[in-house]
Each structure stands twice: as structure tokens, then as C-alpha cells.
Design a protein around this motif. Structure first.
Motif, PDB file in Angstrom:
ATOM      1  N   UNK A 257      -1.138  12.459   0.831  1.00 53.34           N
ATOM      2  CA  UNK A 257      -0.155  12.157   0.961  1.00 53.34           C
ATOM      3  C   UNK A 257       1.034  12.521   2.007  1.00 53.34           C
ATOM      4  N   UNK A 258       0.617  12.882   2.958  1.00 55.15           N
ATOM      5  CA  UNK A 258       1.633  13.773   3.968  1.00 55.15           C
ATOM      6  C   UNK A 258       2.142  12.511   5.259  1.00 55.15           C
ATOM      7  N   UNK A 259       2.854  12.318   5.473  1.00 53.60           N
ATOM      8  CA  UNK A 259       3.238  11.018   6.309  1.00 53.60           C
ATOM      9  C   UNK A 259       4.277  10.413   5.741  1.00 53.60           C
ATOM     10  N   UNK A 260       4.251   9.888   3.814  1.00 53.57           N
ATOM     11  CA  UNK A 260       4.230   8.636   3.110  1.00 53.57           C
ATOM     12  C   UNK A 260       3.083   8.274   3.596  1.00 53.57           C
TER      13      UNK A 260
ATOM     14  N   UNK B 280      -2.869   4.026  -3.703  1.00 53.21           N
ATOM     15  CA  UNK B 280      -3.052   3.036  -3.266  1.00 53.21           C
ATOM     16  C   UNK B 280      -4.902   3.076  -2.747  1.00 53.21           C
ATOM     17  N   UNK B 281      -4.546   4.734  -2.084  1.00 49.67           N
ATOM     18  CA  UNK B 281      -6.137   5.110  -1.433  1.00 49.67           C
ATOM     19  C   UNK B 281      -6.947   5.671  -3.046  1.00 49.67           C
TER      20      UNK B 281
ATOM     21  N   UNK C 114       6.942  16.018   1.099  1.00 50.08           N
ATOM     22  CA  UNK C 114       5.483  14.647   1.981  1.00 50.08           C
ATOM     23  C   UNK C 114       5.973  15.359   2.913  1.00 50.08           C
ATOM     24  N   UNK C 115       5.805  16.223   3.696  1.00 52.23           N
ATOM     25  CA  UNK C 115       5.194  16.799   4.859  1.00 52.23           C
ATOM     26  C   UNK C 115       4.209  16.159   5.789  1.00 52.23           C
TER      27      UNK C 115
ATOM     28  N   UNK D 130      -4.742  15.045   8.785  1.00 54.17           N
ATOM     29  CA  UNK D 130      -5.390  14.382  10.524  1.00 54.17           C
ATOM     30  C   UNK D 130      -6.703  12.964   9.766  1.00 54.17           C
ATOM     31  N   UNK D 131      -7.215  12.811   8.104  1.00 57.12           N
ATOM     32  CA  UNK D 131      -8.098  11.647   8.370  1.00 57.12           C
ATOM     33  C   UNK D 131      -6.813  10.122   8.347  1.00 57.12           C
ATOM     34  N   UNK D 132      -6.036  10.052   8.401  1.00 56.37           N
ATOM     35  CA  UNK D 132      -5.533   9.381   8.014  1.00 56.37           C
ATOM     36  C   UNK D 132      -4.119   8.709   8.873  1.00 56.37           C
ATOM     37  N   UNK D 133      -4.321   9.074  10.521  1.00 56.01           N
ATOM     38  CA  UNK D 133      -3.447   9.325  11.608  1.00 56.01           C
ATOM     39  C   UNK D 133      -4.234   8.325  12.283  1.00 56.01           C
TER      40      UNK D 133
END
Length: 271
Positions: free
Chosen positions: A175-178, A183-184, A202-203, A142-145
Motif C-alpha cells: 500500500x506504500x505510496x498509495x 486491486x493487486x 501510508x508511507x 520497491x517492487x511497485x515503483x
């Protein structure tokens, strides 16, 4: 570049621990593990320390809630531990890092809430320092949405942390959502002191929907058998001190899954 120490998050074997703590720890030791990452340890630190010692295991990292103030407990339950209680318990176990494992999705959609989350973690780090312990944060997806001014929520958060605060990157969830987890890791550099090593498809992010997550739907498999770029992630995190095996759910025998993970990491010199 240093080689991280091998560990396993005990949450992976939570059902087995509940039935037979000593037998479970003995099986983990029998797989060649010498380090574990503990959870829910504050009110049982003494008992857990003795059990780990009996089986030649050490805990240097652990998960505990740090970023929310103590809640009023339901009648008949133990009160939420204070920061002082948490770090005292961590010291009894010999932990080097206490890591907050989860901040709800709603707090990552608001820039002010992200700043508040970082401030709370910085405050916890100041208390932990008096105990000789560092604090950190463990991500999910959720931190990357969301992004703000072209910066994703997690990077925005990381930029507001005190330099003493460490990060434990869960490569499966990052890696979720591609999302580009390699890179992170390269951006975060020496801030990353631990990795959660897990694999699978990859969910998509399941946390922002508000629906309950069924971990059985994640399809997690032993490292090297899924689509998460684990080899590249390990190479991109040269400052990581611990490589922590974790399964949110495993469809087969969990000890066989952990054994396969141990073999994957042993082949890379991680022991």
C-alpha cells in the motif's frame, strides 16, 4: 473462500528471542497463537523445532534467502546455505512454504533483472518440490515503483513465475505510496497464499533511495488502527492460507501490539 490460519512472523520479536527464546515463545503461545513464521532458521532448525514443540507452536511458513547464489562468507562465519540445505532444514521444521523475503530495489528497475529474479525463484521451486515444499516471494514497496510497457514491476515478475510459486503479500508495504493493494490482490487471485498483516500510515517507498531504513520512523500500529485497508485486503485474498502478524518496529510493548493484532484477527474468525 476459506478462513486463513493465524500466525506471527518471529522477526517481530527478534530482540526478545535473542534474550530469552523459551520465554518469548511461551508469551506468544499465551496470546493464543498456535502458528509462527520463522526466519534465519537453516542453521538452527533442530533447536528451533524442539523449542516450538515445547510451547505447542508450529511453523508452516518461513523466510529464507533463495534468489541469490551462495556468497563467500566472511572469515569465522557460517557459509551461506545451499538450496538443498535450506529445504532440508525447512522439512525438519515441518514448513509448507519457504518464502524469499527481500530483493533489493536495483533489481526491480531493470526488466532483465526482473526476469532473472523470476527464473531463480522458478529454479528454487523445482528443488523445493523434491522436498514436498513450495517456495514463494514476500514483497516490500520497491517492487511497485517502476513499470514497463504499462505493467508494474511486480506484476511483470508474477507473470513469469511458475504456477507452483506462491506469493506472500505484505499489505503495509504494497500500500506504500498509495498503491492499490486490494486491486493487486484481486489480480493475483489464487497465487496469494499468505498475507502479512500490519498497519500504520501510508508511507512512501523508502528502499529505492539507497538510504538506510530506520523502522522506527514507519509509525506501525496494531491492525485496524492505521490507514492500510486491511478489511478489504483480507476479503480480496480468499485463497490465503495464513494471515501473518508482523511489526517491522513497534513503539510500545511488542507483546501488547501482537495481542491487539490477535484480537483484531480473532474478531474476524481468524485463529
Amino acid at each position: 473462500m476459506s478462513t486463513p490460519h493465524l500466525s506471527v512472523q518471529l522477526y517481530s520479536v527478534r530482540q526478545a528471542l535473542g534474550h530469552d527464546q523459551d520465554g518469548t515463545l511461551a508469551r506468544l503461545a499465551g496470546l493464543g497463537l498456535r502458528n509462527v513464521e520463522v526466519f534465519d532458521f537453516v542453521h538452527r532448525a533442530g533447536e528451533l523445532a524442539e523449542a516450538l514443540d515445547r510451547h505447542g507452536l508450529s511453523a508452516r511458513t518461513g523466510h529464507a534467502v533463495l534468489l541469490s547464489p551462495p556468497a563467500h562468507s566472511a572469515e569465522g562465519t557460517a557459509p551461506a546455505p545451499t538450496l538443498e540445505e535450506t529445504f532440508s532444514a525447512a522439512g525438519r521444521l515441518g514448513l509448507e512454504m519457504v518464502i524469499d523475503p527481500f530483493v533489493p530495489a536495483a533489481r526491480w528497475s531493470d526488466e532483465k533483472e526482473i526476469a532473472r529474479t523470476a527464473a531463480l525463484l522458478n529454479e528454487a521451486a523445482a528443488v523445493a518440490a523434491d522436498h514436498g515444499i513450495r517456495v514463494g516471494y514476500h514483497n516490500h514497496s520497491q517492487e511497485f515503483v517502476h513499470s514497463f510497457h504499462g505493467v508494474d514491476a511486480f506484476d511483470l515478475f508474477a507473470g513469469q513465475l511458475d504456477p507452483e510459486v506462491v506469493l506472500e503479500i505484505d499489505v503495509f508495504w504494497a500500500a506504500a505510496g498509495g498503491y492499490d493493494v486490494v486491486a493487486l490482490l484481486e489480480r493475483l487471485g489464487s497465487r496469494v497464499r499468505a498475507l502479512h498483516i500490519k498497519d500504520g500510515p501510508i508511507v512512501e517507498d523508502p528502499f529505492s533511495s539507497g538510504a538506510p531504513l530506520d523502522p522506527a520512523t514507519l509509525g506501525q500500529v496494531p491492525p485496524g488502527q492505521g490507514r492500510v485497508p486491511l478489511d478489504a485486503a483480507l476479503a480480496a485474498a480468499p485463497h490465503a492460507t495464513y494471515a501473518v502478524i508482523e511489526f517491522d518496529h513497534y513503539g510500545g510493548d511488542i507483546f501488547e501490539g501482537i495481542g491487539a493484532a490477535v484480537g483484531y484477527l480473532n474478531d474476524k474468525g481468524i485463529r
